[in-house]
Write an enzyme that holds these catalytic residues in place. Sequence first.
Site, PDB file in Angstrom:
ATOM      1  NE  ARG A   1       3.208  -2.279  -3.218  1.00  0.00           N
ATOM      2  CZ  ARG A   1       5.041  -1.693  -3.253  1.00  0.00           C
ATOM      3  NH1 ARG A   1       4.758  -0.228  -3.216  1.00  0.00           N
ATOM      4  NH2 ARG A   1       5.625  -2.088  -3.396  1.00  0.00           N
TER       5      ARG A   1
ATOM      6  CD  GLU B   1      15.465  -4.629  -6.799  1.00  0.00           C
ATOM      7  OE1 GLU B   1      14.568  -4.547  -7.626  1.00  0.00           O
ATOM      8  OE2 GLU B   1      15.447  -4.322  -5.908  1.00  0.00           O
TER       9      GLU B   1
ATOM     10  CG  HIS C   1       9.701  -5.786  -5.281  1.00  0.00           C
ATOM     11  ND1 HIS C   1      10.503  -5.153  -4.181  1.00  0.00           N
ATOM     12  CD2 HIS C   1      11.630  -5.454  -6.200  1.00  0.00           C
ATOM     13  CE1 HIS C   1      11.793  -4.480  -4.386  1.00  0.00           C
ATOM     14  NE2 HIS C   1      11.966  -5.115  -5.745  1.00  0.00           N
TER      15      HIS C   1
ATOM     16  CB  THR D   1       5.747   0.571   1.638  1.00  0.00           C
ATOM     17  OG1 THR D   1       6.796   0.585   0.754  1.00  0.00           O
ATOM     18  CG2 THR D   1       5.919  -1.411   1.149  1.00  0.00           C
TER      19      THR D   1
ATOM     20  CG  PHE E   1       9.999  -6.586   8.003  1.00  0.00           C
ATOM     21  CD1 PHE E   1      10.447  -6.195   6.948  1.00  0.00           C
ATOM     22  CD2 PHE E   1      10.357  -4.379   8.329  1.00  0.00           C
ATOM     23  CE1 PHE E   1      11.191  -5.217   5.624  1.00  0.00           C
ATOM     24  CE2 PHE E   1      10.666  -3.741   7.860  1.00  0.00           C
ATOM     25  CZ  PHE E   1      11.025  -4.194   6.406  1.00  0.00           C
TER      26      PHE E   1
ATOM     27  NE  ARG F   1      10.952   3.535  -5.135  1.00  0.00           N
ATOM     28  CZ  ARG F   1      10.319   2.513  -4.240  1.00  0.00           C
ATOM     29  NH1 ARG F   1      10.287   1.428  -4.353  1.00  0.00           N
ATOM     30  NH2 ARG F   1      10.149   2.949  -3.161  1.00  0.00           N
TER      31      ARG F   1
HETATM   32  P1  CMP Z   1       8.698  -4.198  -1.257  1.00  0.00           P
HETATM   33  O1  CMP Z   1       8.675  -3.053  -1.979  1.00  0.00           O
HETATM   34  O2  CMP Z   1       8.966  -5.780  -1.665  1.00  0.00           O
HETATM   35  O3  CMP Z   1      10.507  -4.207  -0.042  1.00  0.00           O
HETATM   36  C1  CMP Z   1      10.710  -5.036   1.102  1.00  0.00           C
HETATM   37  C2  CMP Z   1       9.017  -5.325   1.676  1.00  0.00           C
HETATM   38  O4  CMP Z   1       9.163  -5.585   3.273  1.00  0.00           O
HETATM   39  C3  CMP Z   1       8.096  -4.675   1.009  1.00  0.00           C
HETATM   40  O5  CMP Z   1       7.898  -4.930  -0.316  1.00  0.00           O
HETATM   41  C4  CMP Z   1       6.788  -4.806   2.021  1.00  0.00           C
HETATM   42  O6  CMP Z   1       6.359  -5.956   1.671  1.00  0.00           O
HETATM   43  C5  CMP Z   1       7.770  -5.796   3.324  1.00  0.00           C
HETATM   44  N1  CMP Z   1       7.134  -5.212   4.926  1.00  0.00           N
HETATM   45  C6  CMP Z   1       7.129  -5.684   5.562  1.00  0.00           C
HETATM   46  N2  CMP Z   1       7.292  -4.424   6.458  1.00  0.00           N
HETATM   47  C7  CMP Z   1       7.417  -3.667   6.346  1.00  0.00           C
HETATM   48  C8  CMP Z   1       7.725  -2.225   7.127  1.00  0.00           C
HETATM   49  N3  CMP Z   1       7.599  -2.566   8.278  1.00  0.00           N
HETATM   50  N4  CMP Z   1       8.527  -1.355   6.436  1.00  0.00           N
HETATM   51  C9  CMP Z   1       8.380  -1.667   4.921  1.00  0.00           C
HETATM   52  N5  CMP Z   1       8.722  -2.750   4.330  1.00  0.00           N
HETATM   53  C10 CMP Z   1       7.553  -3.801   5.019  1.00  0.00           C
END
Ligand code: CMP
Length: 133
Positions: A102, A126, A115, A91, A57, A85
Amino acid sequence: MERTLSIIKPDAVERDLIQKIKDEFLNNSFKIVNERKIHITKQEAEKFYKVHETKPFYSDLCDYLSSGPIVVMILEKENAILDNRKLMGATNPTEAEEGTIRKKYGISIDKNSVHGSDSLDNAKIEINFFFKD
Ligand code: CMP
């Protein structure tokens, strides 16, 4: 005191959720030490998300983060990384607990509104990425 990097992603900025999301942090004892609203390039997004470069991705993720304005913030409180978190939730918004950012605002695993840094080392990297001076 600990610091973490938070990003309000394009889907949330686009839906005018900046203040609502900032209030989530403020109402949960986070101090917003610094913040900037910016629009990054795909190259910058690739650098920011380099840890994910082998993931399928990765390209879509970088297209997405550079697709519109974002708000980057330094958040501060005790246990800021873990507490952020918890406040963000899983996520994937469909797996996030009730009451989390979220769950309330996320649309999909890509458009998950926020994020947050996942470790002390990554928080330092970061924060330095967006707030060098
Ligand atoms: P973030 O915490 O910004 O870190 C990486 C990002 O990748 C995550 O949030 C998601 O928005 C995105 N993402 C897309 N597909 C996946 C997946 N299969 N697993 C984890 N993160 C994903």
